[in-house]
Design a protein around this motif. Structure first.
Motif, PDB file in Angstrom:
ATOM      1  N   LEU A  89      -5.656  23.068 -10.898  1.00 46.54           N
ATOM      2  CA  LEU A  89      -5.153  22.167  -9.859  1.00 46.54           C
ATOM      3  C   LEU A  89      -3.645  21.948  -9.928  1.00 46.54           C
ATOM      4  O   LEU A  89      -3.073  21.354  -9.019  1.00 46.54           O
ATOM      5  CB  LEU A  89      -5.833  20.796  -9.983  1.00 46.54           C
ATOM      6  CG  LEU A  89      -7.263  20.697  -9.515  1.00 46.54           C
ATOM      7  CD1 LEU A  89      -7.830  19.332  -9.873  1.00 46.54           C
ATOM      8  CD2 LEU A  89      -7.342  20.932  -8.025  1.00 46.54           C
ATOM      9  N   GLU A  90      -3.012  22.409 -10.984  1.00 45.52           N
ATOM     10  CA  GLU A  90      -1.584  22.124 -11.160  1.00 45.52           C
ATOM     11  C   GLU A  90      -0.749  22.594  -9.975  1.00 45.52           C
ATOM     12  O   GLU A  90       0.115  21.856  -9.499  1.00 45.52           O
ATOM     13  CB  GLU A  90      -1.076  22.739 -12.467  1.00 45.52           C
ATOM     14  CG  GLU A  90      -1.601  22.021 -13.693  1.00 45.52           C
ATOM     15  CD  GLU A  90      -1.147  22.641 -14.995  1.00 45.52           C
ATOM     16  OE1 GLU A  90      -0.392  23.641 -14.981  1.00 45.52           O
ATOM     17  OE2 GLU A  90      -1.558  22.126 -16.044  1.00 45.52           O
ATOM     18  N   ASN A  91      -0.979  23.803  -9.481  1.00 43.86           N
ATOM     19  CA  ASN A  91      -0.201  24.297  -8.337  1.00 43.86           C
ATOM     20  C   ASN A  91      -0.481  23.482  -7.081  1.00 43.86           C
ATOM     21  O   ASN A  91       0.428  23.233  -6.286  1.00 43.86           O
ATOM     22  CB  ASN A  91      -0.486  25.775  -8.073  1.00 43.86           C
ATOM     23  CG  ASN A  91       0.105  26.665  -9.147  1.00 43.86           C
ATOM     24  OD1 ASN A  91       1.054  26.299  -9.826  1.00 43.86           O
ATOM     25  ND2 ASN A  91      -0.475  27.835  -9.320  1.00 43.86           N
ATOM     26  N   ALA A  98       5.568  18.025  -4.038  1.00 45.09           N
ATOM     27  CA  ALA A  98       6.793  18.580  -3.455  1.00 45.09           C
ATOM     28  C   ALA A  98       6.875  18.243  -1.970  1.00 45.09           C
ATOM     29  O   ALA A  98       7.938  17.892  -1.460  1.00 45.09           O
ATOM     30  CB  ALA A  98       6.853  20.093  -3.664  1.00 45.09           C
ATOM     31  N   TRP A  99       5.737  18.341  -1.270  1.00 41.63           N
ATOM     32  CA  TRP A  99       5.724  17.989   0.152  1.00 41.63           C
ATOM     33  C   TRP A  99       6.107  16.522   0.332  1.00 41.63           C
ATOM     34  O   TRP A  99       6.907  16.175   1.188  1.00 41.63           O
ATOM     35  CB  TRP A  99       4.344  18.254   0.764  1.00 41.63           C
ATOM     36  CG  TRP A  99       4.333  18.010   2.233  1.00 41.63           C
ATOM     37  CD1 TRP A  99       4.562  18.920   3.218  1.00 41.63           C
ATOM     38  CD2 TRP A  99       4.111  16.756   2.899  1.00 41.63           C
ATOM     39  NE1 TRP A  99       4.491  18.321   4.445  1.00 41.63           N
ATOM     40  CE2 TRP A  99       4.211  16.981   4.288  1.00 41.63           C
ATOM     41  CE3 TRP A  99       3.825  15.464   2.460  1.00 41.63           C
ATOM     42  CZ2 TRP A  99       4.050  15.978   5.228  1.00 41.63           C
ATOM     43  CZ3 TRP A  99       3.664  14.456   3.397  1.00 41.63           C
ATOM     44  CH2 TRP A  99       3.778  14.723   4.761  1.00 41.63           C
ATOM     45  N   ALA A 100       5.527  15.647  -0.496  1.00 43.02           N
ATOM     46  CA  ALA A 100       5.829  14.213  -0.408  1.00 43.02           C
ATOM     47  C   ALA A 100       7.312  13.954  -0.660  1.00 43.02           C
ATOM     48  O   ALA A 100       7.949  13.187   0.080  1.00 43.02           O
ATOM     49  CB  ALA A 100       4.966  13.431  -1.391  1.00 43.02           C
TER      50      ALA A 100
END
Length: 117
Positions: A89-91, A98-100
């Motif tokens: 799940l890390e990616n 990153a989106w946030a």
């Protein structure tokens, strides 16, 4: 198996609910650097109650994303660590965070426009 994410009982939806939960995302983010104790997680995640942290960790453990290791010492020591499945799940978590970070100004602007209507 018939996958229909709009159905409450869909297993895939249940997983999306788990990994899309704020507390789960933060726990995965913190555990990526290695195991942590409950108290360390609680101290680092502002706003999470002990009850909610316990429930989230149990759910992550049940889903095979986190392991719980109890050490036979006094006082008892319990560490939480990502499993291989949890590490996968890390990616996903990186992409979400990153989106946030990239779009927070856009979201705040949209909220401001909405709130002034």
């Amino acid at each position: 198996m018939n996958i229909d994410l709009t159905r409450k009982d869909c297993p895939s939806r249940q997983i999306l609910d788990r990994i899309g939960d704020t507390w789960s995302v933060l726990i995965v983010t913190l555990l990526r650097d290695g195991p942590l104790r409950f108290t360390e997680l609680h101290r680092r995640i502002e706003g999470v109650t002990p009850k909610m942290l316990t429930q989230t960790l149990r759910g992550l453990e049940r889903d095979g994303l986190v392991t719980r290791t109890v050490f036979p010492v006094v006082p008892p020591r319990v560490d939480y660590e990502l499993t291989g499945l949890g590490r996968s799940l890390e990616n996903v978590v990186d992409t979400i965070t990153a989106w946030a970070d990239t779009h927070i100004d856009d979201v705040l602007t949209a909220r401001g426009r909405y709130d002034t209507r």
